[in-house]
Design a protein around this motif. Structure first.
Motif, short mmCIF file in Angstrom:
data_model
loop_
_atom_site.label_atom_id
_atom_site.label_comp_id
_atom_site.label_asym_id
_atom_site.label_seq_id
_atom_site.Cartn_x
_atom_site.Cartn_y
_atom_site.Cartn_z
N GLN A 1 0.84 -1.19 0.00
CA GLN A 1 0.00 0.00 0.00
C GLN A 1 0.88 1.24 0.00
O GLN A 1 1.80 1.36 0.80
N ASN B 1 -4.23 -3.64 7.05
CA ASN B 1 -5.40 -3.19 6.30
C ASN B 1 -6.60 -3.05 7.23
O ASN B 1 -6.73 -3.78 8.21
N GLU C 1 -3.54 0.45 -3.10
CA GLU C 1 -2.93 -0.88 -3.17
C GLU C 1 -2.20 -1.01 -4.51
O GLU C 1 -2.82 -1.07 -5.56
#
Lengths: 413, 413
Positions: free
Chosen positions: B213, B234, B260
């Motif tokens: 990410q 996450n 992402e």
């Protein structure tokens, strides 16, 4: 690459439903895999060859000023409706599907419409012309007949080049350049001797278009070859030409089966008029841009090469498109072979090194099937005789050469 | 390349319907063109950058043993029905269409099914494992929401790597290698500082999967960053972890918006069991192959870089992915500029040479918008001052350097 690491294996027999020679050989040698009729995946060896073909084409198209882009497969019907080609009666190879949020889309079969629509934003004046724009992009064609292996695909990469000119004279100059570039490409691909620039119908807006046809018994087209000019005429217009060569008048043309490996076309103002692609000339007058288009299908080229260059043992790749240049085979001499392998790599010679623990017969059969141009075998026997066994794929007998002269031997060959 | 020959022009304003910053900048600078929502073409500058991103990924995936192939977009429903993923309720982003001669086909959204089906023909024994197979291939996803420019596309290239192992221990070792390769890739792409390996849900068959990410205000995801470990969690699993870092237990995680840019996943035997991909172990017992999969979307990476590296004048490309390294601008000194251009090319420094007959202000504005790392201006003024004006894209002031030290200056920088 070490063959023990390559994930593909060769097959003794091709699947029974595979009727074309190119797909039979390429499947058996592990270059491709069949997803469905007319739809093939490219495996490590196959992708290496395909990429070499693509790179040769790219170099020659760059040399005549091509600028590479990448358009999309998903096509908005709007512009295709303007030219009338959204209609399945007009263009009968569409795959059509729907966006979830609404609206139909097609999968691009060719890209005149979107490219003209795009380039309108960038061309205003005669000063912006000429321009040459191309891509290697995946086309989708919903072909009814797809039984020629990788020579007639439902999904395939196409190099499509489009040229944009202020007038026909400028197009003619570039068209000539493109013809020369195409002949150079087919020469470099190893198809030069068998490939003929072929006069074909120009449609309603030019006298002729030109195909590049390669003679092979598996070809679906008939052409009439003039040996004096090294050109040919396509069957569709041979009658109109009274069976004579359009360049020298020679009436002794011989009929050959051939496959169309490329084509070039003067589009004139067909698409620019329909889609309103205009420029202002020196006097400020608005005029339609004049266009040409120029296609080659790398997979069809690969299939054609396979059809032409083979024997009963397998494929015989021309050097420029072979997946590797050297196939190094160790028969129980892995330590010595590893040294040779390292040396070949150090000299930038692309090598597939068969380090597998399998029978000699299997290694030789695989090597012949895969078709790498030079085979180098190291064994107890070859060392006793003074080095390695060296053989070109198309030679019957190998000869012994000292290990220390191997690199220079390959570089000379 | 000479800018007078580049067919694209810059635009002062982005189209009004373009809401994402990445698409606004890339459209204005002539890197991309919009075909429809979520479907963009890549123009010469854009394709150069995209190809540099792809080449960095390719090098690092090759370095961990990846073998490159090219699967097909057109997908046979048969194998997808076996895993249940042909159903639109299960996989809700299919584009489906029909073959003219009969039968439905889908456009591949991912490729576990066809690759497992293919590799079954090549894996029999534990000796054939492990294997690592990847591609850069165009995926189609019928997304309901496509408003993030090139960060959420309906048609996009994906690098998808799949690994095949004899057992979970072997997968774990490779999974670790892939994590390291991914971090290397994002470092080389200029995203290292802002990109976090992020714990995410592992589905029903593994504890975790990992996303990569990149922090940016335009991100659609929320992550929780542990500054001690340079990892993140996450949102979907942060509660299950009691808001603590899974590596060090740190409870002071800070929330960030992120995109992402990659993900990796232990598939275990999910697909090999469903599609009967087995191998024989040393004792001759039949076992399911264990799999991992590893994705990166080069266009999303390009969009993310654009979102992060820009100012009010345009894009600021990291060197590794810039379409060119040097933007050479001639202000009325074309003869001298041509010599510098030739010299730059001779030294393999990729250069865009602005030889256009337009105002200095326009040249500077275009240069800032396009965002090439080094700007070199030659003018009467610069020659009088002793050479050329040299400036990095992210610097405000240029300095004069002698023409003869330009090459070494660029090579040092």
């Amino acid at each position: 690459m070490k063959q023990s690491q390559l994930f593909t294996k060769t097959q003794k027999q091709a699947p029974k439903d595979e009727v074309s020679l190119n797909a039979q050989l390429l499947l058996r040698a592990g270059f491709i895999d069949k997803e469905m009729a007319g739809v093939y995946s490219f495996l490590p060896l196959g992708l290496r060859t395909l990429n070499k073909i693509i790179e040769i084409i790219r170099e020659e198209i760059n040399a005549i000023g091509g600028q590479e882009i990448l358009l999309t497969a998903l096509q908005n019907p709007k512009i295709w409706k303007i030219t009338g080609r959204w209609d399945d009666e007009v263009l009968d190879v569409w795959f059509k599907t729907k966006i979830k949020t609404g609206g139909e889309v097609g999968l691009g079969t060719t890209h005149e419409e979107p490219l003209v629509n795009l380039i309108k934003k960038h061309i205003n004046s005669y000063k912006d012309l000429p321009k040459y724009v191309y891509q290697f992009q995946t086309k989708f064609r919903n072909e009814k007949r797809a039984k020629s292996g990788i020579m007639r695909l439902r999904e395939f990469i196409m190099k499509d080049l489009y040229s944009f000119h202020a007038n026909q004279e400028d197009l003619e100059v570039y068209y000539k350049k493109a013809q020369e570039a195409y002949l150079k490409i087919f020469n470099r691909l190893g198809l030069g001797d068998k490939t003929y620039m072929t006069y074909a119908s120009g449609g309603t807006f030019s006298q002729y278009s030109h195909e590049f046809q390669t003679i092979t018994s598996s070809g679906e087209d008939l052409i009439y070859v003039c040996d004096k000019c090294h050109i040919a005429v396509n069957k569709e217009i041979i009658k109109d030409l009274n069976h004579q060569c359009p360049e020298c008048g020679n009436a002794k043309l011989h009929e050959e089966k051939a496959v169309e490996v490329g084509n070039i076309f003067k589009l004139m103002d067909k698409f620019s008029r329909a889609l309103d692609l205009k420029y202002k000339d020196k006097e400020g007058k608005s005029k339609s841009v004049i266009m040409g288009c120029y296609g080659i299908g790398p997979q069809r080229v690969m299939g054609t090469i396979t059809e032409i260059y083979n024997d009963n043992k397998g494929i015989i790749w021309p050097e420029a498109v072979a997946p590797f240049n050297v196939h190094l085979i160790s028969l129980g001499k892995d330590e010595e072979a590893q040294k040779i392998y390292d040396d070949l790599l150090k000299n930038s010679i692309e090598t597939l090194y068969d380090d597998r623990n399998v029978r000699a017969g299997e290694k030789f059969a695989d090597s012949d099937l895969i078709g790498i141009p030079y085979r180098v075998v190291i064994s107890g026997k070859s060392i006793d005789a003074g080095g390695v066994e060296f053989k070109k794929r198309n030679e019957i007998k190998s000869k012994i050469i000292p290990i220390k002269s191997l690199i220079s031997k390959i570089k000379q060959s």
